[in-house]
Every structure is written in structure tokens, then in C-alpha cells.
Design a protein around this motif. Structure first.
Motif, PDB file in Angstrom:
ATOM      1  N   GLN A   1     -19.483   2.416  56.656  1.00  0.00           N
ATOM      2  CA  GLN A   1     -19.114   1.017  56.529  1.00  0.00           C
ATOM      3  C   GLN A   1     -18.918   0.748  55.046  1.00  0.00           C
ATOM      4  O   GLN A   1     -19.853   0.847  54.258  1.00  0.00           O
ATOM      5  CB  GLN A   1     -20.207   0.122  57.112  1.00  0.00           C
ATOM      6  N   GLN A   2     -17.693   0.415  54.698  1.00  0.00           N
ATOM      7  CA  GLN A   2     -17.331   0.299  53.290  1.00  0.00           C
ATOM      8  C   GLN A   2     -17.414  -1.126  52.778  1.00  0.00           C
ATOM      9  O   GLN A   2     -17.265  -2.094  53.519  1.00  0.00           O
ATOM     10  CB  GLN A   2     -15.903   0.815  53.083  1.00  0.00           C
ATOM     11  N   ASP A   3     -17.637  -1.194  51.490  1.00  0.00           N
ATOM     12  CA  ASP A   3     -17.476  -2.438  50.734  1.00  0.00           C
ATOM     13  C   ASP A   3     -18.364  -3.578  51.241  1.00  0.00           C
ATOM     14  O   ASP A   3     -17.941  -4.730  51.310  1.00  0.00           O
ATOM     15  CB  ASP A   3     -16.011  -2.864  50.727  1.00  0.00           C
ATOM     16  N   LEU A   4     -19.593  -3.241  51.579  1.00  0.00           N
ATOM     17  CA  LEU A   4     -20.564  -4.276  51.931  1.00  0.00           C
ATOM     18  C   LEU A   4     -21.046  -4.945  50.644  1.00  0.00           C
ATOM     19  O   LEU A   4     -21.545  -4.274  49.737  1.00  0.00           O
ATOM     20  CB  LEU A   4     -21.739  -3.663  52.681  1.00  0.00           C
ATOM     21  N   VAL A   5     -20.888  -6.241  50.534  1.00  0.00           N
ATOM     22  CA  VAL A   5     -21.247  -6.964  49.311  1.00  0.00           C
ATOM     23  C   VAL A   5     -22.764  -7.150  49.270  1.00  0.00           C
ATOM     24  O   VAL A   5     -23.354  -7.717  50.187  1.00  0.00           O
ATOM     25  CB  VAL A   5     -20.545  -8.322  49.236  1.00  0.00           C
ATOM     26  N   PHE A   6     -23.393  -6.629  48.220  1.00  0.00           N
ATOM     27  CA  PHE A   6     -24.845  -6.754  48.118  1.00  0.00           C
ATOM     28  C   PHE A   6     -25.286  -7.713  47.018  1.00  0.00           C
ATOM     29  O   PHE A   6     -26.450  -8.130  46.982  1.00  0.00           O
ATOM     30  CB  PHE A   6     -25.502  -5.379  47.910  1.00  0.00           C
ATOM     31  N   SER A   7     -24.383  -8.101  46.133  1.00  0.00           N
ATOM     32  CA  SER A   7     -24.758  -9.010  45.053  1.00  0.00           C
ATOM     33  C   SER A   7     -23.492  -9.624  44.462  1.00  0.00           C
ATOM     34  O   SER A   7     -22.399  -9.027  44.558  1.00  0.00           O
ATOM     35  CB  SER A   7     -25.536  -8.253  43.971  1.00  0.00           C
ATOM     36  N   ARG A   8     -23.662 -10.807  43.853  1.00  0.00           N
ATOM     37  CA  ARG A   8     -22.531 -11.476  43.195  1.00  0.00           C
ATOM     38  C   ARG A   8     -22.948 -11.986  41.818  1.00  0.00           C
ATOM     39  O   ARG A   8     -22.969 -13.192  41.565  1.00  0.00           O
ATOM     40  CB  ARG A   8     -22.009 -12.635  44.046  1.00  0.00           C
ATOM     41  N   PRO A   9     -23.279 -11.099  40.895  1.00  0.00           N
ATOM     42  CA  PRO A   9     -23.627 -11.569  39.550  1.00  0.00           C
ATOM     43  C   PRO A   9     -22.413 -12.215  38.892  1.00  0.00           C
ATOM     44  O   PRO A   9     -21.298 -11.681  38.952  1.00  0.00           O
ATOM     45  CB  PRO A   9     -24.042 -10.283  38.831  1.00  0.00           C
ATOM     46  N   ASP A  10     -22.598 -13.350  38.325  1.00  0.00           N
ATOM     47  CA  ASP A  10     -21.503 -14.089  37.675  1.00  0.00           C
ATOM     48  C   ASP A  10     -20.354 -14.367  38.637  1.00  0.00           C
ATOM     49  O   ASP A  10     -19.203 -14.540  38.218  1.00  0.00           O
ATOM     50  CB  ASP A  10     -20.976 -13.320  36.450  1.00  0.00           C
ATOM     51  N   GLY A  11     -20.652 -14.397  39.937  1.00  0.00           N
ATOM     52  CA  GLY A  11     -19.624 -14.711  40.919  1.00  0.00           C
ATOM     53  C   GLY A  11     -18.751 -13.552  41.340  1.00  0.00           C
ATOM     54  O   GLY A  11     -17.952 -13.681  42.269  1.00  0.00           O
ATOM     55  N   GLU A  12     -18.870 -12.394  40.690  1.00  0.00           N
ATOM     56  CA  GLU A  12     -18.047 -11.227  41.033  1.00  0.00           C
ATOM     57  C   GLU A  12     -18.820 -10.321  41.980  1.00  0.00           C
ATOM     58  O   GLU A  12     -19.961  -9.948  41.690  1.00  0.00           O
ATOM     59  CB  GLU A  12     -17.665 -10.451  39.768  1.00  0.00           C
ATOM     60  N   PRO A  13     -18.211  -9.939  43.125  1.00  0.00           N
ATOM     61  CA  PRO A  13     -18.957  -9.151  44.111  1.00  0.00           C
ATOM     62  C   PRO A  13     -19.216  -7.724  43.659  1.00  0.00           C
ATOM     63  O   PRO A  13     -18.371  -7.077  43.026  1.00  0.00           O
ATOM     64  CB  PRO A  13     -18.046  -9.170  45.341  1.00  0.00           C
ATOM     65  N   LEU A  14     -20.407  -7.227  43.983  1.00  0.00           N
ATOM     66  CA  LEU A  14     -20.720  -5.808  43.867  1.00  0.00           C
ATOM     67  C   LEU A  14     -20.867  -5.269  45.283  1.00  0.00           C
ATOM     68  O   LEU A  14     -21.471  -5.910  46.148  1.00  0.00           O
ATOM     69  CB  LEU A  14     -22.024  -5.599  43.091  1.00  0.00           C
ATOM     70  N   ARG A  15     -20.349  -4.071  45.530  1.00  0.00           N
ATOM     71  CA  ARG A  15     -20.277  -3.547  46.883  1.00  0.00           C
ATOM     72  C   ARG A  15     -20.954  -2.181  46.983  1.00  0.00           C
ATOM     73  O   ARG A  15     -21.090  -1.459  45.998  1.00  0.00           O
ATOM     74  CB  ARG A  15     -18.817  -3.433  47.335  1.00  0.00           C
ATOM     75  N   LEU A  16     -21.299  -1.857  48.208  1.00  0.00           N
ATOM     76  CA  LEU A  16     -21.813  -0.520  48.498  1.00  0.00           C
ATOM     77  C   LEU A  16     -21.156   0.006  49.769  1.00  0.00           C
ATOM     78  O   LEU A  16     -20.671  -0.766  50.608  1.00  0.00           O
ATOM     79  CB  LEU A  16     -23.340  -0.525  48.621  1.00  0.00           C
ATOM     80  N   ASP A  17     -21.130   1.315  49.910  1.00  0.00           N
ATOM     81  CA  ASP A  17     -20.682   1.978  51.129  1.00  0.00           C
ATOM     82  C   ASP A  17     -21.914   2.546  51.817  1.00  0.00           C
ATOM     83  O   ASP A  17     -22.743   3.211  51.171  1.00  0.00           O
ATOM     84  CB  ASP A  17     -19.702   3.113  50.824  1.00  0.00           C
ATOM     85  N   LEU A  18     -22.036   2.293  53.109  1.00  0.00           N
ATOM     86  CA  LEU A  18     -23.207   2.736  53.862  1.00  0.00           C
ATOM     87  C   LEU A  18     -22.794   3.804  54.869  1.00  0.00           C
ATOM     88  O   LEU A  18     -21.964   3.562  55.742  1.00  0.00           O
ATOM     89  CB  LEU A  18     -23.849   1.562  54.588  1.00  0.00           C
ATOM     90  N   TYR A  19     -23.366   4.984  54.726  1.00  0.00           N
ATOM     91  CA  TYR A  19     -23.087   6.119  55.600  1.00  0.00           C
ATOM     92  C   TYR A  19     -24.286   6.325  56.534  1.00  0.00           C
ATOM     93  O   TYR A  19     -25.433   6.305  56.091  1.00  0.00           O
ATOM     94  CB  TYR A  19     -22.873   7.399  54.791  1.00  0.00           C
ATOM     95  N   ARG A  20     -23.972   6.531  57.824  1.00  0.00           N
ATOM     96  CA  ARG A  20     -25.019   6.754  58.815  1.00  0.00           C
ATOM     97  C   ARG A  20     -24.581   7.852  59.773  1.00  0.00           C
ATOM     98  O   ARG A  20     -23.382   7.990  60.044  1.00  0.00           O
ATOM     99  CB  ARG A  20     -25.283   5.481  59.642  1.00  0.00           C
ATOM    100  N   PRO A  21     -25.522   8.614  60.323  1.00  0.00           N
ATOM    101  CA  PRO A  21     -25.140   9.566  61.371  1.00  0.00           C
ATOM    102  C   PRO A  21     -24.646   8.815  62.598  1.00  0.00           C
ATOM    103  O   PRO A  21     -25.175   7.752  62.940  1.00  0.00           O
ATOM    104  CB  PRO A  21     -26.443  10.324  61.653  1.00  0.00           C
ATOM    105  N   LYS A  22     -23.619   9.360  63.270  1.00  0.00           N
ATOM    106  CA  LYS A  22     -23.099   8.691  64.462  1.00  0.00           C
ATOM    107  C   LYS A  22     -24.108   8.713  65.598  1.00  0.00           C
ATOM    108  O   LYS A  22     -24.203   7.780  66.375  1.00  0.00           O
ATOM    109  CB  LYS A  22     -21.790   9.355  64.900  1.00  0.00           C
ATOM    110  N   GLN A  23     -24.832   9.805  65.726  1.00  0.00           N
ATOM    111  CA  GLN A  23     -25.844   9.920  66.769  1.00  0.00           C
ATOM    112  C   GLN A  23     -27.221   9.826  66.120  1.00  0.00           C
ATOM    113  O   GLN A  23     -27.591  10.687  65.324  1.00  0.00           O
ATOM    114  CB  GLN A  23     -25.703  11.255  67.506  1.00  0.00           C
ATOM    115  N   THR A  24     -27.946   8.766  66.450  1.00  0.00           N
ATOM    116  CA  THR A  24     -29.249   8.602  65.817  1.00  0.00           C
ATOM    117  C   THR A  24     -30.158   7.771  66.705  1.00  0.00           C
ATOM    118  O   THR A  24     -29.682   7.015  67.558  1.00  0.00           O
ATOM    119  CB  THR A  24     -29.106   7.913  64.443  1.00  0.00           C
TER     120      THR A  24
END
Length: 555
Positions: A295-318
């Protein structure tokens, strides 16, 4: 009354020896199914199936193809021969499976998936065929497409059925669904394709249809025209080409079966289905294994109004909640990206992996970078329920500048006003600077002038030459922040690192062990500042075992 059937365009298997174990070609092809063009007939789960390939010189890998319905004992028939010849001549294969009078039922969909898996997994066919539904075959292909939109490159139809209440009607369709007509009526929103066309529109699946305006068997208004209306309602009307033939009904008029627009569309979309999708290209670019979802580009913070993003990788079977490893990229604090995360392989071993952005020095100076790392940890912890994460087991791993930041995540005291903790439970530091005051680019010497030191990456990070702000430099150096309650460390460093001296990691390791913190220093023989020596299976195993030891729950 006959609802004309456009048989799944045929069958000729590429190499008999490549047939998967699910195929059962013991009988002669003629006894299984008579084909209108040369091909191979075989059985899948006891059902007749077939495939026909283009001439050998026009075959490609992966092989573009068309999935046709309804494949029945007499279909595809002679009326469709010209169309199938055009497909094969263009290098597009055609295949189908006899699901009986399935009318788009779950069992019919399942058998189409059996055919799909046989061809894509065992015979090198493309992951996204173009679907072709003639008459009641429209129910087959639209239902399967709605259930599998990511496996469809396009849909064509000859007077196709999309509304099963118009044909065959609830009474005739109900047995295929193993329901009574009354039960099927109550569940039309679930089973009637026309009620779920928005799924295809949202997936941007293009459609090309030819239909007569005098069709009394499969009325144009409730079927093909209604599909177009629903695409338009979804704002995707441009994806539908509907060719309406005046004065024609449900018959064998030659124009239906020599529709060049439909043929050209099917060939174009089948070939497009053999090319990687944007999502597939993105997975390739990110180097995501097949058994891992991202899951790409999940916004985790907005310092000074600009988004910071992360990509979250998970096993398909879990099962259960996953411990998390957060990757922090390097790049001298001035460049780098969360993409092409080297930690992704951990998602194949029971971890979730988060690859994060942080503010670079062209945007902000210290302590913005560590603030962003902390914000990412807090976000992962706060959203643990939503993403199936274990918020109590979060590790940090980074290389170079990222190694510097994760070492500080492990050693700096967490802010006293945190509502959610940014503390991590394990740290893997790859060749990160641990003492900015003694990093060679920050030290005036015979080899470096004050002007050069003032232009160093460390100076850009702190906003001033490092010698001018020693207290700030110590606060931004893990060596000076070590305490006995720090989490376990794995420090890895190249034996011949020309950028960050090995001494930086040796001193940090010594300080940690002196404080009673669990620390392992692993010197990679012959390695420089990163490089191929850090991409070996042996190095990966060391990292994986470290995080398994400290983040996996004990049995």
C-alpha cells in the motif's frame, strides 16, 4: 428459441508437454469437442475445454489471448469462424471452457478461473485476456470480469446479455445458482451483472459491443445500452463503444460476425493485456515479490502542511498481527527515496515493512529528520488495528544517513509530551555516522578547508558548520545519547567503507556494550559504503534473524 452462442474462440495448445496437472487430455480431441478451426481440446475438472494458438511465428511470451463464452457443444460455430481467424492471424490465441448453462453463476465463474489458471500458470498465457461474450455468454464474461477486474484487459460482445432478468429469466437461471427463482430475485444486487457494472467502470475496463435495435430476445435497452448508461453515470462513458444496428434482431446476420471494430478492439486489448499493467510495472520498479502486497503513499505526517508518506508492505497470506520493521533510506540527508526498499524481503518472513519519507535538508534542518522518523513510528503504532500490525513490536533499520537516524531513534530519549510513544524495540544500523563531530567531512584538516567543511552534508543537516555547533552535533549523534535502557542493536559496516569510517560503528558498539545494551557489530569483509556485499543472502539472513529474535513473540 435459441440464444445464439459465440463459442469461446477455440483451442489449440502451444505445447502438449506443457499441460499442467489439472488438464486431462486422455481422450481424442474430437471426442472431447469438435472445433471449427484446428486446435487442441482437453478437459479441466472433467469439463471440455480448448485453446487455439496463432501460427508459431506469431506467438509471443506472454501469449495474448481471448477468453470466449459461452463454450457449449455447438459453439463456437461456423458463423464466428472469420472472427477467430482474424484473432489468430494477429497473434492472439483463443480459449474457452464448457461450463454448461451457467448463466454467470458462481460455479460458472469458478470454471472460467480454472481455465484462466491453467493457461496463465502452466502455459505462459498473458495475465489479462480480452473477454468475448456472445448472447448469453455476456452473462459469463461480465460476471467473471466483475469478480476479477484486475485480470481483464477488455470486453467485446455480440448482442450480449448483461441482465439475467431479460434472458434467460429468473426461472431458468435459478437452478444454475442453486437457488429458487424467489431467492435469486432477492439476491439480484449480488448476482445480476447489470447491477454491478460500476465495478468494471471503476476498473477502467473498456468495452466494445455490437447489438441490434430490434432484438426481442436480448433487448438492447436493458442490456448493452444500460451498460453504456451506467458507465456514463460513473463518468467513464468514453470507455464504451456501442455499435447499434438498425432493424436487426437476434439472428445470424453476417454483419454481427464480420464487425471489424470489434475484431480490432479485441486484438488491441488482448495485446495490451500481455503488457505489464501500471500496477505490475510499479511492483517491478519497487521490486515487490509476488507473495507480498504493498500500500503506497500512506500519509503519516504533514509538517508545515506538506505530506510525508510511507509505503507499507505486508505478506499476502498472514494470520494475526505483524511485527513491523521501518526502513529509513540514506542519501546524505539531502537525497534518497522510500522506493526500492531493501527491507521488503522481510515481508516474506512474517513482518510488515514500512519504508518512509523524511524531510531532506533542502526543506528543513535538524531536528526535522528525527521528528519525521518519530512521527512515522507513532503513526504505525496508532494505526496498528487498521493494518493488522503489532504496535508493541516495531523495529527500525536504515542505511548511511538512514542508519544515523535509526541509531538515534534507539538512543535519544522520547519526547516527554508524546501521547503515543515513538520508542522502537530493535535497531539495525547499516554504516551510519554515529559521531558528527569526528566525521572527516566535518573536520577542518590539511585535507579539508573550512569552506569545504561548511559545505558538508553535516553542515547542511545542522544548518551550520559542525565545529561551530558542537552541542547540537552531540545531540544529533547517537554516540552521545546511549543509555542502559536502549533497545538491542545490530550494527553492520563495510570493512573498507570510504565514506563513513568503520570506526564510527566500532565506537558506537563499544559505547552500547559498556552501557549494558545488547549490541552486535558485523563487519562485512571487503565491502565499501553499501554495495553488492550488503545484498547477499548471508547478510539478509543476519538481519532477518536479528529482527526475529527481538520482534517475534517467543513460542
Amino acid at each position: 428459441m435459441s440464444c445464439l452462442r459465440l463459442g469461446v474462440v477455440l483451442a489449440a495448445l502451444v505445447v502438449v508437454s506443457s499441460v499442467g496437472q489439472t488438464a486431462e487430455p486422455q481422450e481424442s480431441a474430437e471426442s472431447i469437442k469438435k472445433l471449427i478451426l484446428p486446435g487442441e481440446a482437453f478437459r479441466l475438472e472433467g469439463r471440455p475445454a480448448f485453446v487455439m494458438l496463432p501460427p508459431e511465428e506469431k506467438r509471443t511470451s506472454p501469449q495474448p489471448w481471448i477468453m470466449y463464452a459461452p463454450t457449449l457443444p455447438t459453439s463456437p460455430d461456423k458463423h464466428e469462424k472469420w472472427m477467430h481467424e482474424q484473432f489468430l492471424a494477429a497473434g492472439v490465441a483463443v480459449a474457452g471452457i464448457d461450463a454448461g448453462e451457467a448463466y454467470g453463476s458462481p460455479e460458472g465463474q469458478r470454471l472460467m478461473s480454472v481455465l484462466y489458471e491453467e493457461l496463465t500458470e502452466n502455459r505462459g498465457f498473458a495475465p489479462r485476456p480480452c473477454l468475448f461474450g456472445r448472447s448469453r455468454g455476456g452473462l459469463w464474461v461480465s460476471s467473471w470480469a466483475i469478480a476479477n477486474p484486475n485480470r481483464v484487459a477488455g470486453i467485446i460482445g455480440i448482442y450480449p446479455v448483461y441482465d439475467l432478468t431479460t434472458y434467460p429469466g429468473l426461472k431458468r437461471a435459478a437452478p444454475a445458482y442453486e437457488l429458487t427463482p424467489e431467492e435469486l430475485e432477492r439476491r439480484l444486487a449480488e448476482y445480476n451483472p447489470i447491477e454491478r457494472i460500476e465495478v468494471l467502470a471503476k476498473a477502467d475496463i473498456p468495452v466494445c459491443i455490437i447489438h441490434g435495435d430490434d432484438d426481442k430476445v436480448v433487448p438492447l435497452k436493458q442490456n448493452s445500452a444500460e451498460l453504456r448508461r451506467r458507465y456514463q453515470q460513473a463518468g467513464k462513458g468514453g470507455l464504451v463503444e456501442l455499435i447499434v444496428v438498425e432493424g436487426q434482431g437476434h439472428n445470424y446476420w453476417e454483419g454481427f460476425f464480420h464487425c471489424q471494430s470489434c475484431v480490432d478492439f479485441a486484438i488491441r486489448q488482448a495485446k495490451a493485456g500481455a503488457r505489464p499493467t501500471a500496477a505490475a510495472e510499479n511492483r517491478r520498479r519497487l521490486q515487490v515479490p509476488d507473495d507480498v502486497e504493498v500500500q503506497q503513499d500512506l500519509v503519516f505526517s504533514r509538517p508545515d502542511g506538506e505530506p510525508l508518506r510511507l509505503d507499507l508492505y505486508r505478506p499476502k497470506q498472514t494470520e494475526g498481527r505483524l511485527p513491523v520493521v521501518m526502513w529509513v533510506h540514506g542519501g546524505g540527508w539531502k537525497q534518497g527515496s522510500k522506493e526500492r526498499c531493501p527491507a521488503v524481503y522481510l515481508a516474506q518472513h512474517g513482518f510488515a515493512v514500512a519504508s518512509i519519507q523524511y524531510r531532506l535538508t533542502d526543506r528543513a534542518q535538524w531536528p526535522a529528520q528525527i521528528d519525521d522518523c518519530r512521527a512515522a513510528v507513532r503513526w504505525l503504532r496508532s494505526h496498528a488495528d487498521e493494518y493488522g500490525l503489532d504496535g508493541e513490536r516495531i523495529g527500525a533499520w536504515g542505511g548511511s544517513a538512514g542508519g544515523h537516524l535509526v541509531a538515534l531513534l534507539g538512543t535519544l530519549d522520547t519526547p516527554a509530551d508524546e501521547a503515543v510513544s515513538s520508542r522502537v524495540q530493535a535497531v539495525c544500523d547499516w554504516y551510519g555516522p554515529s559521531d558528527l563531530l569526528t566525521m572527516p567531512p566535518n573536520v577542518v584538516s590539511e585535507k579539508r578547508s573550512r569552506e569545504q567543511v561548511a559545505a558538508s552534508n553535516g553542515a547542511k543537516l545542522l544548518g551550520s558548520p559542525v565545529p561551530d555547533v558542537p552541542e547540537l552535533a552531540r545531540q544529533a549523534s547517537a554516540l552521545y545519547q546511549v543509555s542502559s535502557d536502549d533497545p538491542p542493536f545490530l550494527i553492520m559496516h563495510g570493512e573498507k567503507d570510504p565514506g563513513v569510517p568503520l570506526e564510527q560503528s566500532e565506537r558506537l558498539h563499544d559505547r552500547l556494550t559498556q552501557a549494558g545494551v545488547s549490541s552486535t557489530l558485523h563487519v562485512v569483509p571487503g565491502a565499501g559504503h553499501g554495495g553488492k556485499e550488503f545484498r547477499t543472502s548471508a547478510v539478509r539472513a543476519v538481519v532477518r534473524k536479528f529482527f526475529e529474535q527481538h520482534l517475534h513473540t517467543s513460542e
